[in-house]
Design a protein around this motif. Sequence first.
Motif, short mmCIF file in Angstrom:
data_model
loop_
_atom_site.label_atom_id
_atom_site.label_comp_id
_atom_site.label_asym_id
_atom_site.label_seq_id
_atom_site.Cartn_x
_atom_site.Cartn_y
_atom_site.Cartn_z
N GLY A 1 0.97 -1.25 0.03
CA GLY A 1 -0.12 -0.13 -0.14
C GLY A 1 0.76 1.27 0.04
N ARG A 2 1.87 1.27 0.68
CA ARG A 2 2.91 2.38 0.92
C ARG A 2 3.71 2.54 -0.36
N LEU A 3 4.21 1.41 -0.76
CA LEU A 3 5.08 1.43 -1.72
C LEU A 3 4.38 1.84 -3.39
N VAL A 4 3.01 1.51 -3.40
CA VAL A 4 2.27 2.10 -4.55
C VAL A 4 1.96 3.55 -4.45
N ALA A 5 1.50 3.89 -3.13
CA ALA A 5 1.23 5.31 -3.10
C ALA A 5 2.69 6.12 -3.22
N ASP A 6 3.88 5.56 -3.05
CA ASP A 6 4.94 6.28 -3.40
C ASP A 6 5.10 6.49 -4.82
N LEU A 7 4.91 5.13 -5.56
CA LEU A 7 5.06 5.29 -6.82
C LEU A 7 4.20 6.11 -7.71
N MET A 8 2.94 6.41 -7.10
CA MET A 8 1.99 7.39 -7.88
C MET A 8 2.63 8.73 -7.56
N VAL A 9 3.07 9.13 -6.45
CA VAL A 9 3.64 10.33 -6.22
C VAL A 9 4.93 10.54 -7.18
N ALA A 10 5.79 9.53 -7.05
CA ALA A 10 7.07 9.65 -8.04
C ALA A 10 6.80 10.14 -9.35
N ALA A 11 5.40 9.44 -9.98
CA ALA A 11 5.35 9.45 -11.30
C ALA A 11 4.30 10.98 -11.53
N GLY A 12 4.14 11.56 -10.42
CA GLY A 12 3.44 12.88 -10.81
C GLY A 12 2.15 13.30 -10.12
N ALA A 13 1.58 12.32 -9.43
CA ALA A 13 0.11 12.64 -8.82
C ALA A 13 0.48 13.72 -7.76
N SER A 14 -0.39 14.80 -7.48
CA SER A 14 -0.28 15.67 -6.83
C SER A 14 -1.48 15.75 -5.76
N ARG A 15 -2.39 14.68 -5.96
CA ARG A 15 -3.35 14.70 -5.08
C ARG A 15 -4.11 13.27 -5.58
N VAL A 16 -4.97 12.63 -4.59
CA VAL A 16 -5.46 11.40 -4.87
C VAL A 16 -6.78 11.50 -4.28
N LEU A 17 -7.94 11.00 -5.01
CA LEU A 17 -9.32 10.80 -4.57
C LEU A 17 -9.57 9.37 -4.59
N ALA A 18 -9.66 8.79 -3.47
CA ALA A 18 -10.06 7.26 -3.15
C ALA A 18 -11.47 7.33 -2.53
N MET A 19 -11.86 6.04 -2.83
CA MET A 19 -12.98 5.78 -1.96
C MET A 19 -12.79 4.38 -0.97
N THR A 20 -13.43 4.35 0.20
CA THR A 20 -13.52 3.39 0.97
C THR A 20 -12.27 2.70 1.17
N LEU A 21 -11.11 3.39 1.52
CA LEU A 21 -10.02 2.37 1.87
C LEU A 21 -10.12 1.54 2.82
#
Length: 181
Positions: free
Chosen positions: A109-129
């Motif tokens: 969960g943390r690794l994939v979050a880091d990958l998204m940020v490294a790829a350029g995501a500046s905000r995440v909108l998610a449902m029911t984590l």
Amino acid sequence: MRDIAVFSGSAHPELAKEVCAHLGVPLSPTRVSRFANDCLEVQLQANCRERDVFLIQPLVKPVQENLVELLLMCDAARGASAGRITVVMPHYSYARSDKKDAPRISLGGRLVADLMVAAGASRVLAMTLHSPQVHGFFSVPVDHLHALRELAAHFRQYDLSRTTVVSRTSATPRRPPRSPG
């Protein structure tokens, strides 16, 4: 307000079309192709410069394929000088990998979050984590939406007075036992 551009990955284009129809904005085209060696290539086919870019891609089966496509979309938007990149991820498959409950396992969960940020995501909108700590894996703002109100409205239309709810006990193991070593 900055102009927005909404792009869809291939995981759920119908959802992206519905979101765009609700917002009254066009769905910007995305081209996903494969190289001869099966690697993905993603091209966002609309202007992103200084725009708020929304990338709609739930991480559903095939999860890894959809994840790589999302990462490539983020990178393409960043390379196209997007003003802000918001990942709209109604389902975050890696949210279940949120704690070290055995030795020598990764926190996916943390690794994939880091990958998204490294790829350029500046905000995440998610449902029911899966759990509250998943929110903390991201180093960018996360808008964590819940669907409880919509689910309640759906089930109110049924007579559930004679319904039995069966719950899985927490004693049921999440993973099969690992062999020693």
